[in-house]
Design a protein around this motif. Structure first.
Motif, PDB file in Angstrom:
ATOM      1  N   ASP A 181     -20.586  14.840  -3.030  1.00  0.00           N
ATOM      2  CA  ASP A 181     -20.831  15.093  -1.611  1.00  0.00           C
ATOM      3  C   ASP A 181     -20.661  13.830  -0.769  1.00  0.00           C
ATOM      4  O   ASP A 181     -20.625  13.911   0.464  1.00  0.00           O
ATOM      5  N   GLY A 182     -20.534  12.667  -1.422  1.00  0.00           N
ATOM      6  CA  GLY A 182     -20.346  11.419  -0.680  1.00  0.00           C
ATOM      7  C   GLY A 182     -18.894  11.002  -0.559  1.00  0.00           C
ATOM      8  O   GLY A 182     -18.587   9.965   0.048  1.00  0.00           O
ATOM      9  N   VAL A 183     -17.971  11.807  -1.100  1.00  0.00           N
ATOM     10  CA  VAL A 183     -16.553  11.466  -1.045  1.00  0.00           C
ATOM     11  C   VAL A 183     -15.991  11.826   0.325  1.00  0.00           C
ATOM     12  O   VAL A 183     -16.152  12.956   0.809  1.00  0.00           O
ATOM     13  N   ALA A 184     -15.303  10.860   0.946  1.00  0.00           N
ATOM     14  CA  ALA A 184     -14.731  11.093   2.272  1.00  0.00           C
ATOM     15  C   ALA A 184     -13.446  11.903   2.161  1.00  0.00           C
ATOM     16  O   ALA A 184     -12.572  11.602   1.339  1.00  0.00           O
ATOM     17  N   SER A 185     -13.308  12.918   3.004  1.00  0.00           N
ATOM     18  CA  SER A 185     -12.107  13.754   3.026  1.00  0.00           C
ATOM     19  C   SER A 185     -11.046  13.127   3.939  1.00  0.00           C
ATOM     20  O   SER A 185     -11.377  12.656   5.041  1.00  0.00           O
ATOM     21  N   PRO A 186      -9.789  13.108   3.510  1.00  0.00           N
ATOM     22  CA  PRO A 186      -8.727  12.563   4.364  1.00  0.00           C
ATOM     23  C   PRO A 186      -8.420  13.506   5.530  1.00  0.00           C
ATOM     24  O   PRO A 186      -8.413  14.724   5.376  1.00  0.00           O
ATOM     25  N   VAL A 187      -8.176  12.912   6.711  1.00  0.00           N
ATOM     26  CA  VAL A 187      -7.859  13.718   7.883  1.00  0.00           C
ATOM     27  C   VAL A 187      -6.408  13.525   8.329  1.00  0.00           C
ATOM     28  O   VAL A 187      -5.960  14.167   9.290  1.00  0.00           O
ATOM     29  N   GLY A 188      -5.672  12.674   7.651  1.00  0.00           N
ATOM     30  CA  GLY A 188      -4.235  12.561   7.887  1.00  0.00           C
ATOM     31  C   GLY A 188      -3.822  11.839   9.138  1.00  0.00           C
ATOM     32  O   GLY A 188      -2.654  11.935   9.545  1.00  0.00           O
ATOM     33  N   GLN A 189      -4.706  11.124   9.786  1.00  0.00           N
ATOM     34  CA  GLN A 189      -4.321  10.393  10.999  1.00  0.00           C
ATOM     35  C   GLN A 189      -3.740   9.023  10.643  1.00  0.00           C
ATOM     36  O   GLN A 189      -4.110   8.420   9.644  1.00  0.00           O
ATOM     37  N   GLY A 190      -2.858   8.556  11.542  1.00  0.00           N
ATOM     38  CA  GLY A 190      -2.241   7.264  11.293  1.00  0.00           C
ATOM     39  C   GLY A 190      -1.287   7.383  10.119  1.00  0.00           C
ATOM     40  O   GLY A 190      -0.845   8.459   9.734  1.00  0.00           O
ATOM     41  N   GLY A 191      -0.950   6.258   9.545  1.00  0.00           N
ATOM     42  CA  GLY A 191      -0.164   6.290   8.321  1.00  0.00           C
ATOM     43  C   GLY A 191       1.207   5.666   8.424  1.00  0.00           C
ATOM     44  O   GLY A 191       1.991   6.025   9.301  1.00  0.00           O
ATOM     45  N   GLU A 192       1.451   4.721   7.567  1.00  0.00           N
ATOM     46  CA  GLU A 192       2.769   4.120   7.367  1.00  0.00           C
ATOM     47  C   GLU A 192       2.931   3.973   5.864  1.00  0.00           C
ATOM     48  O   GLU A 192       1.989   3.632   5.164  1.00  0.00           O
ATOM     49  N   ASP A 193       4.098   4.268   5.379  1.00  0.00           N
ATOM     50  CA  ASP A 193       4.270   4.302   3.932  1.00  0.00           C
ATOM     51  C   ASP A 193       5.597   3.664   3.537  1.00  0.00           C
ATOM     52  O   ASP A 193       6.649   4.165   3.917  1.00  0.00           O
ATOM     53  N   LEU A 241       0.876  -1.182   0.000  1.00  0.00           N
ATOM     54  CA  LEU A 241       0.000   0.000   0.000  1.00  0.00           C
ATOM     55  C   LEU A 241       0.907   1.224   0.000  1.00  0.00           C
ATOM     56  O   LEU A 241       1.284   1.756   1.048  1.00  0.00           O
ATOM     57  N   ASP A 242       1.281   1.661  -1.198  1.00  0.00           N
ATOM     58  CA  ASP A 242       2.193   2.800  -1.274  1.00  0.00           C
ATOM     59  C   ASP A 242       1.468   4.126  -1.453  1.00  0.00           C
ATOM     60  O   ASP A 242       2.096   5.177  -1.488  1.00  0.00           O
ATOM     61  N   VAL A 243       0.134   4.088  -1.566  1.00  0.00           N
ATOM     62  CA  VAL A 243      -0.679   5.306  -1.472  1.00  0.00           C
ATOM     63  C   VAL A 243      -1.247   5.325  -0.060  1.00  0.00           C
ATOM     64  O   VAL A 243      -2.005   4.427   0.324  1.00  0.00           O
ATOM     65  N   ASN A 244      -0.875   6.319   0.720  1.00  0.00           N
ATOM     66  CA  ASN A 244      -1.111   6.299   2.153  1.00  0.00           C
ATOM     67  C   ASN A 244      -2.584   6.311   2.554  1.00  0.00           C
ATOM     68  O   ASN A 244      -2.961   5.710   3.560  1.00  0.00           O
ATOM     69  N   THR A 245      -3.408   6.984   1.771  1.00  0.00           N
ATOM     70  CA  THR A 245      -4.813   7.152   2.155  1.00  0.00           C
ATOM     71  C   THR A 245      -5.731   6.449   1.165  1.00  0.00           C
ATOM     72  O   THR A 245      -5.595   6.636  -0.046  1.00  0.00           O
ATOM     73  N   PRO A 246      -6.679   5.639   1.638  1.00  0.00           N
ATOM     74  CA  PRO A 246      -7.621   4.999   0.711  1.00  0.00           C
ATOM     75  C   PRO A 246      -8.598   6.015   0.134  1.00  0.00           C
ATOM     76  O   PRO A 246      -8.851   7.067   0.727  1.00  0.00           O
ATOM     77  N   SER A 247      -9.125   5.686  -1.020  1.00  0.00           N
ATOM     78  CA  SER A 247     -10.187   6.503  -1.618  1.00  0.00           C
ATOM     79  C   SER A 247     -11.517   5.898  -1.175  1.00  0.00           C
ATOM     80  O   SER A 247     -11.801   4.731  -1.456  1.00  0.00           O
ATOM     81  N   VAL A 248     -12.321   6.698  -0.487  1.00  0.00           N
ATOM     82  CA  VAL A 248     -13.578   6.206   0.098  1.00  0.00           C
ATOM     83  C   VAL A 248     -14.710   7.138  -0.303  1.00  0.00           C
ATOM     84  O   VAL A 248     -14.572   8.364  -0.236  1.00  0.00           O
ATOM     85  N   SER A 249     -15.811   6.554  -0.717  1.00  0.00           N
ATOM     86  CA  SER A 249     -16.979   7.383  -1.059  1.00  0.00           C
ATOM     87  C   SER A 249     -18.262   6.596  -0.825  1.00  0.00           C
ATOM     88  O   SER A 249     -18.278   5.360  -0.840  1.00  0.00           O
ATOM     89  N   PHE A 250     -19.330   7.359  -0.622  1.00  0.00           N
ATOM     90  CA  PHE A 250     -20.674   6.796  -0.492  1.00  0.00           C
ATOM     91  C   PHE A 250     -21.476   7.265  -1.698  1.00  0.00           C
ATOM     92  O   PHE A 250     -21.698   8.476  -1.872  1.00  0.00           O
ATOM     93  N   PHE A 310     -26.930   5.276   3.242  1.00  0.00           N
ATOM     94  CA  PHE A 310     -26.281   4.358   2.303  1.00  0.00           C
ATOM     95  C   PHE A 310     -26.079   2.999   2.971  1.00  0.00           C
ATOM     96  O   PHE A 310     -25.812   2.928   4.184  1.00  0.00           O
ATOM     97  N   GLU A 311     -26.174   1.958   2.186  1.00  0.00           N
ATOM     98  CA  GLU A 311     -25.959   0.603   2.687  1.00  0.00           C
ATOM     99  C   GLU A 311     -24.585   0.049   2.317  1.00  0.00           C
ATOM    100  O   GLU A 311     -24.169  -0.977   2.854  1.00  0.00           O
ATOM    101  N   ASN A 312     -23.895   0.717   1.400  1.00  0.00           N
ATOM    102  CA  ASN A 312     -22.580   0.258   0.936  1.00  0.00           C
ATOM    103  C   ASN A 312     -21.605   1.423   0.910  1.00  0.00           C
ATOM    104  O   ASN A 312     -21.997   2.594   0.809  1.00  0.00           O
ATOM    105  N   VAL A 313     -20.329   1.098   0.973  1.00  0.00           N
ATOM    106  CA  VAL A 313     -19.275   2.093   0.837  1.00  0.00           C
ATOM    107  C   VAL A 313     -18.336   1.625  -0.283  1.00  0.00           C
ATOM    108  O   VAL A 313     -18.091   0.428  -0.452  1.00  0.00           O
ATOM    109  N   ILE A 314     -17.843   2.591  -1.050  1.00  0.00           N
ATOM    110  CA  ILE A 314     -16.933   2.287  -2.160  1.00  0.00           C
ATOM    111  C   ILE A 314     -15.505   2.581  -1.711  1.00  0.00           C
ATOM    112  O   ILE A 314     -15.205   3.688  -1.244  1.00  0.00           O
TER     113      ILE A 314
END
Length: 213
Positions: free
Chosen positions: A129-141, A115-124, A168-172
Protein backbone atom coordinates in the motif's frame (compact mmCIF):
# COMPACT_ATOMS: atom_id res chain seq x y z
CA UNK A 1 147.55 -48.22 -21.82
CA UNK A 2 144.71 -50.72 -21.80
CA UNK A 3 143.61 -49.50 -18.37
CA UNK A 4 143.18 -45.94 -19.65
CA UNK A 5 141.24 -47.18 -22.69
CA UNK A 6 138.90 -49.21 -20.49
CA UNK A 7 138.27 -46.28 -18.23
CA UNK A 8 137.57 -44.00 -21.19
CA UNK A 9 135.22 -46.56 -22.74
CA UNK A 10 133.28 -46.83 -19.49
CA UNK A 11 132.85 -43.05 -19.33
CA UNK A 12 131.61 -42.95 -22.90
CA UNK A 13 129.02 -45.67 -22.15
CA UNK A 14 127.73 -43.74 -19.12
CA UNK A 15 127.52 -40.49 -21.07
CA UNK A 16 125.60 -42.17 -23.87
CA UNK A 17 123.16 -43.65 -21.36
CA UNK A 18 122.56 -40.23 -19.82
CA UNK A 19 121.89 -38.65 -23.21
CA UNK A 20 119.43 -41.42 -24.08
CA UNK A 21 117.52 -40.94 -20.80
CA UNK A 22 117.35 -37.17 -21.29
CA UNK A 23 116.00 -37.58 -24.83
CA UNK A 24 113.32 -39.97 -23.64
CA UNK A 25 112.18 -37.51 -20.94
CA UNK A 26 111.98 -34.60 -23.40
CA UNK A 27 109.93 -36.61 -25.89
CA UNK A 28 107.28 -37.51 -23.28
CA UNK A 29 106.74 -33.84 -22.32
CA UNK A 30 105.09 -32.62 -19.06
CA UNK A 31 102.80 -34.89 -17.16
CA UNK A 32 99.08 -34.97 -18.10
CA UNK A 33 97.25 -32.76 -15.55
CA UNK A 34 94.32 -35.14 -15.51
CA UNK A 35 96.58 -37.97 -14.40
CA UNK A 36 98.14 -35.96 -11.58
CA UNK A 37 94.86 -34.49 -10.34
CA UNK A 38 95.77 -30.92 -11.35
CA UNK A 39 92.85 -28.57 -12.11
CA UNK A 40 91.91 -27.99 -15.74
CA UNK A 41 92.35 -24.45 -17.15
CA UNK A 42 89.54 -22.07 -16.06
CA UNK A 43 86.66 -21.37 -18.53
CA UNK A 44 84.87 -18.77 -16.35
CA UNK A 45 85.13 -16.05 -18.98
CA UNK A 46 83.26 -17.99 -21.65
CA UNK A 47 80.68 -19.21 -19.10
CA UNK A 48 80.04 -15.68 -17.90
CA UNK A 49 79.58 -14.48 -21.48
CA UNK A 50 77.07 -17.25 -22.20
CA UNK A 51 75.17 -16.49 -19.00
CA UNK A 52 75.04 -12.77 -19.78
CA UNK A 53 73.81 -13.54 -23.27
CA UNK A 54 71.02 -15.76 -21.91
CA UNK A 55 69.98 -13.15 -19.36
CA UNK A 56 69.88 -10.51 -22.07
CA UNK A 57 67.59 -12.72 -24.15
CA UNK A 58 65.20 -13.28 -21.24
CA UNK A 59 65.24 -9.57 -20.43
CA UNK A 60 64.40 -8.79 -24.03
CA UNK A 61 61.42 -11.15 -23.88
CA UNK A 62 60.13 -9.50 -20.73
CA UNK A 63 60.41 -6.06 -22.24
CA UNK A 64 58.54 -7.18 -25.33
CA UNK A 65 55.66 -8.61 -23.33
CA UNK A 66 55.20 -5.54 -21.16
CA UNK A 67 55.43 -3.31 -24.21
CA UNK A 68 52.39 -4.96 -25.80
CA UNK A 69 50.09 -3.89 -22.98
CA UNK A 70 48.52 -0.64 -24.11
CA UNK A 71 47.55 1.74 -21.30
CA UNK A 72 43.83 1.99 -20.78
CA UNK A 73 41.94 4.78 -19.10
CA UNK A 74 39.22 4.26 -16.53
CA UNK A 75 36.00 3.92 -18.53
CA UNK A 76 33.89 2.50 -15.70
CA UNK A 77 30.36 3.85 -15.73
CA UNK A 78 30.50 5.17 -19.30
CA UNK A 79 27.45 4.44 -21.44
CA UNK A 80 25.75 2.18 -18.90
CA UNK A 81 22.21 2.26 -17.58
CA UNK A 82 21.95 4.16 -14.31
CA UNK A 83 21.74 1.91 -11.31
CA UNK A 84 20.46 3.41 -8.08
CA UNK A 85 23.95 3.25 -6.57
CA UNK A 86 25.29 5.36 -9.50
CA UNK A 87 23.18 8.32 -8.37
CA UNK A 88 22.79 10.76 -5.52
CA UNK A 89 19.21 11.68 -4.61
CA UNK A 90 17.72 14.64 -2.78
CA UNK A 91 14.06 15.19 -1.90
CA UNK A 92 12.65 18.66 -1.26
CA UNK A 93 9.17 19.99 -0.49
CA UNK A 94 7.62 22.15 -3.19
CA UNK A 95 4.54 24.14 -2.14
CA UNK A 96 3.71 25.77 -5.48
CA UNK A 97 1.85 25.53 -7.75
CA UNK A 98 0.63 22.26 -6.22
CA UNK A 99 2.30 20.89 -3.11
CA UNK A 100 4.49 17.83 -3.81
CA UNK A 101 7.91 16.33 -3.17
CA UNK A 102 10.56 16.94 -5.79
CA UNK A 103 13.15 14.20 -6.33
CA UNK A 104 16.45 15.31 -7.88
CA UNK A 105 18.82 12.67 -9.24
CA UNK A 106 22.46 13.40 -10.11
CA UNK A 107 25.25 11.06 -11.23
CA UNK A 108 28.01 10.47 -8.72
CA UNK A 109 31.46 11.88 -9.47
CA UNK A 110 33.11 10.15 -12.43
CA UNK A 111 29.91 8.39 -13.56
CA UNK A 112 28.16 8.83 -16.89
CA UNK A 113 24.94 6.81 -17.24
CA UNK A 114 21.48 6.82 -18.75
CA UNK A 115 18.07 6.73 -17.11
CA UNK A 116 16.59 4.38 -19.67
CA UNK A 117 13.71 3.30 -17.41
CA UNK A 118 11.36 6.26 -17.67
CA UNK A 119 9.67 6.05 -14.27
CA UNK A 120 11.44 5.67 -10.90
CA UNK A 121 10.33 3.02 -8.45
CA UNK A 122 9.10 4.83 -5.32
CA UNK A 123 7.64 3.42 -2.13
CA UNK A 124 7.03 4.29 1.50
CA UNK A 125 7.83 1.39 3.78
CA UNK A 126 7.81 -2.23 2.67
CA UNK A 127 4.06 -2.73 2.29
CA UNK A 128 2.28 -2.88 -1.04
CA UNK A 129 0.00 0.00 0.00
CA UNK A 130 3.05 2.29 0.20
CA UNK A 131 4.09 1.80 -3.43
CA UNK A 132 3.64 4.94 -5.54
CA UNK A 133 1.63 4.49 -8.75
CA UNK A 134 3.04 6.07 -11.94
CA UNK A 135 0.90 8.82 -13.48
CA UNK A 136 2.84 9.16 -16.74
CA UNK A 137 3.59 12.87 -16.58
CA UNK A 138 6.79 14.31 -17.96
CA UNK A 139 9.29 11.89 -19.38
CA UNK A 140 12.32 11.77 -21.63
CA UNK A 141 13.81 8.50 -22.68
CA UNK A 142 16.65 8.08 -22.06
CA UNK A 143 18.11 10.87 -19.91
CA UNK A 144 21.89 11.15 -19.79
CA UNK A 145 23.31 11.99 -16.38
CA UNK A 146 26.88 13.18 -15.99
CA UNK A 147 28.61 16.02 -14.19
CA UNK A 148 26.13 18.73 -13.20
CA UNK A 149 23.17 17.44 -15.23
CA UNK A 150 20.14 16.32 -13.22
CA UNK A 151 16.78 14.62 -13.64
CA UNK A 152 13.59 15.33 -11.70
CA UNK A 153 10.57 13.35 -10.60
CA UNK A 154 7.56 14.45 -8.56
CA UNK A 155 5.82 12.57 -5.73
CA UNK A 156 2.43 13.18 -4.13
CA UNK A 157 2.41 11.20 -0.90
CA UNK A 158 -1.34 11.45 -0.22
CA UNK A 159 -3.99 11.56 -2.91
CA UNK A 160 -6.98 10.72 -0.75
CA UNK A 161 -9.22 12.87 1.39
CA UNK A 162 -9.68 12.46 5.12
CA UNK A 163 -7.40 11.29 7.88
CA UNK A 164 -6.40 7.90 6.51
CA UNK A 165 -2.82 6.86 5.87
CA UNK A 166 0.45 6.28 7.71
CA UNK A 167 3.30 8.63 8.51
CA UNK A 168 6.77 8.01 7.09
CA UNK A 169 10.06 9.83 7.54
CA UNK A 170 11.86 8.25 4.57
CA UNK A 171 11.08 7.32 0.99
CA UNK A 172 12.61 4.41 -0.94
CA UNK A 173 13.76 5.26 -4.47
CA UNK A 174 15.20 3.00 -7.17
CA UNK A 175 15.82 3.41 -10.87
CA UNK A 176 13.83 0.23 -11.60
CA UNK A 177 11.61 -2.19 -9.72
CA UNK A 178 14.23 -4.95 -9.78
CA UNK A 179 17.19 -2.79 -8.74
CA UNK A 180 19.00 -4.69 -5.95
CA UNK A 181 20.27 -1.52 -4.25
CA UNK A 182 17.39 0.90 -3.61
CA UNK A 183 18.17 4.17 -1.85
CA UNK A 184 16.39 5.25 1.32
CA UNK A 185 16.19 9.03 1.38
CA UNK A 186 15.16 11.15 4.35
CA UNK A 187 12.13 13.37 3.76
CA UNK A 188 12.10 17.03 4.86
CA UNK A 189 9.13 16.19 7.11
CA UNK A 190 7.04 13.17 8.07
CA UNK A 191 4.04 13.17 5.72
CA UNK A 192 0.95 11.04 5.94
CA UNK A 193 1.05 8.59 3.05
CA UNK A 194 -2.03 7.16 1.37
CA UNK A 195 -2.19 6.00 -2.26
CA UNK A 196 0.96 7.88 -3.34
CA UNK A 197 1.75 8.69 -6.98
CA UNK A 198 4.97 9.48 -8.90
CA UNK A 199 5.74 11.10 -12.25
CA UNK A 200 8.26 10.09 -14.90
CA UNK A 201 11.82 11.43 -14.96
CA UNK A 202 12.31 14.74 -16.74
CA UNK A 203 15.00 17.38 -17.11
CA UNK A 204 12.32 20.07 -16.65
CA UNK A 205 10.98 20.72 -13.16
CA UNK A 206 7.68 22.08 -14.49
CA UNK A 207 6.85 18.70 -16.05
CA UNK A 208 6.97 16.70 -12.81
CA UNK A 209 4.15 18.24 -10.79
CA UNK A 210 2.10 15.12 -9.95
CA UNK A 211 -1.60 15.19 -10.81
CA UNK A 212 -4.24 12.51 -11.09
CA UNK A 213 -5.83 12.79 -14.52
Amino acid sequence: MRSRLATRSARLVLAAAAVTALAATTACGPEDPSETGAAAPSTSTSSTSSSASAEGTESGKGGGESGTEAPTGDKSGYGQSCGTNDLDFTVTWEAQPISHYLVTAKAKSGITCYLDVNTPSVSFGSGADGVASPVGQGGEDPIKLSGSSVAYAGIDAKTTEGEGGKKFENVIIATSEDDPNPAEVELPDAPTVDKPIVTNWSTKRGEVIPRIV
